[in-house]
Scaffold this active site. Sequence first.
Site, PDB file in Angstrom:
ATOM      1  N   MET A  10       0.850  -1.194   0.000  1.00  0.00           N
ATOM      2  CA  MET A  10       0.000   0.000   0.000  1.00  0.00           C
ATOM      3  C   MET A  10       0.887   1.246   0.000  1.00  0.00           C
ATOM      4  O   MET A  10       0.452   2.323   0.411  1.00  0.00           O
ATOM      5  CB  MET A  10      -0.944  -0.024   1.200  1.00  0.00           C
ATOM      6  CG  MET A  10      -1.897  -1.223   1.134  1.00  0.00           C
ATOM      7  SD  MET A  10      -3.459  -0.976   1.984  1.00  0.00           S
ATOM      8  CE  MET A  10      -2.909  -0.765   3.649  1.00  0.00           C
ATOM      9  N   HIS A  63       9.180  -3.597   3.611  1.00  0.00           N
ATOM     10  CA  HIS A  63       8.796  -3.857   2.207  1.00  0.00           C
ATOM     11  C   HIS A  63      10.024  -4.196   1.372  1.00  0.00           C
ATOM     12  O   HIS A  63      10.013  -5.099   0.546  1.00  0.00           O
ATOM     13  CB  HIS A  63       8.154  -2.620   1.572  1.00  0.00           C
ATOM     14  CG  HIS A  63       6.872  -2.184   2.197  1.00  0.00           C
ATOM     15  ND1 HIS A  63       6.758  -1.028   2.930  1.00  0.00           N
ATOM     16  CD2 HIS A  63       5.646  -2.751   2.195  1.00  0.00           C
ATOM     17  CE1 HIS A  63       5.512  -0.884   3.336  1.00  0.00           C
ATOM     18  NE2 HIS A  63       4.820  -1.915   2.911  1.00  0.00           N
ATOM     19  N   GLY A  65       4.719 -10.292   4.433  1.00  0.00           N
ATOM     20  CA  GLY A  65       5.465 -10.230   5.687  1.00  0.00           C
ATOM     21  C   GLY A  65       4.756 -10.987   6.806  1.00  0.00           C
ATOM     22  O   GLY A  65       3.525 -10.992   6.886  1.00  0.00           O
ATOM     23  N   SER A  95       4.189   1.077   8.065  1.00  0.00           N
ATOM     24  CA  SER A  95       3.956   2.394   7.456  1.00  0.00           C
ATOM     25  C   SER A  95       3.274   3.333   8.445  1.00  0.00           C
ATOM     26  O   SER A  95       3.365   4.555   8.329  1.00  0.00           O
ATOM     27  CB  SER A  95       3.087   2.250   6.206  1.00  0.00           C
ATOM     28  OG  SER A  95       3.718   1.371   5.305  1.00  0.00           O
TER      29      SER A  95
HETATM   30  O1  PAF Z   1      -0.258  -5.888   3.781  1.00  0.00           O
HETATM   31  C1  PAF Z   1      -0.644  -4.962   3.030  1.00  0.00           C
HETATM   32  O2  PAF Z   1       0.058  -3.969   2.813  1.00  0.00           O
HETATM   33  C2  PAF Z   1      -2.009  -5.037   2.397  1.00  0.00           C
HETATM   34  O3  PAF Z   1      -2.931  -5.659   3.234  1.00  0.00           O
HETATM   35  C3  PAF Z   1      -1.999  -5.713   1.018  1.00  0.00           C
HETATM   36  C4  PAF Z   1      -1.579  -7.167   1.114  1.00  0.00           C
HETATM   37  C5  PAF Z   1      -1.072  -4.953   0.080  1.00  0.00           C
HETATM   38  C6  PAF Z   1      -3.411  -5.696   0.403  1.00  0.00           C
HETATM   39  O4  PAF Z   1      -3.876  -4.391   0.239  1.00  0.00           O
END
Ligand code: PAF
Length: 256
Positions: free
Chosen positions: A27, A34, A144, A183
């Site tokens: 996101m 990430h 994760g 985040s």
């Molecule tokens: O873990 C996340 O950042 C969100 O839940 C994902 C898997 C990108 C789905 O929107």
Amino acid sequence: MHQIKQINALQAYRAELRGTVGFVPTMGALHAGHLSLIEVALNENDHVLVSIFVNPTQFDQSSDLENYPNQLAEDLRQLEKIGVTAVFTPDYAALYPDNYNYQIIEKELSQRFCGAHRAGHFDGVLSVVIKLLNLTVSDKAYFGEKDYQQLQLIKGMVAAFFIPCEIVACPIIREPDGLAMSSRNVRLSAVERKIAPELYATLINQDSLADKTSHLNDIGFEVDYLEQLDDRLLIAARLGQVRLIDNVPISAGARS
Ligand code: PAF
């Protein structure tokens, strides 16, 4: 690096890729957690696709969605630097032509833990992840372990719908003081940021679950749950306006 916004452009681009494809859905507001998923994906695949989409259907509170950090230009710069093949940045209309009339609903695990406190959250997560897996046709997708319940639900969905994608679980990345990277951490005030590492410190100490909960509540957290799932101890707690989650293997010292 290609930036792709439209569904048909992604499908056309994907059809041309030869070799293995790894996919990392995000996101945005990318942090070292990430980037660690992306590094693993880069090591294991010929091409790596990343998506950046702040998925509104998984937010149970509009204020959380409105305050979700957005730093797209900086995210794209980081992805380009580490060698990502393409980034998919759709908008809601592109990804939800059905306006969320069709949903993936899991009826057991999704109702517990975070699901018990965030109505509809996992319906939104599973619905967007199945769309992204279908579009990217990836050999492997990377998630994760910090979102342990999400990870289990995605593995379950992939098995239930025979989706030919291997779900790869990657370890939690922590700040030097133990706080799991998220985040949402940037939304902690300076005072809250100092208290936040107590969440992990308390998870791994030898206290009983009741003592852990009362200690955290005493120092300013509001614990949503502290419970075991499989061989892990999961926690979610609010600190001011920010909801933090974390988990550790039971063997890390937690006592049930
Ligand atoms: O873990 C996340 O950042 C969100 O839940 C994902 C898997 C990108 C789905 O929107």
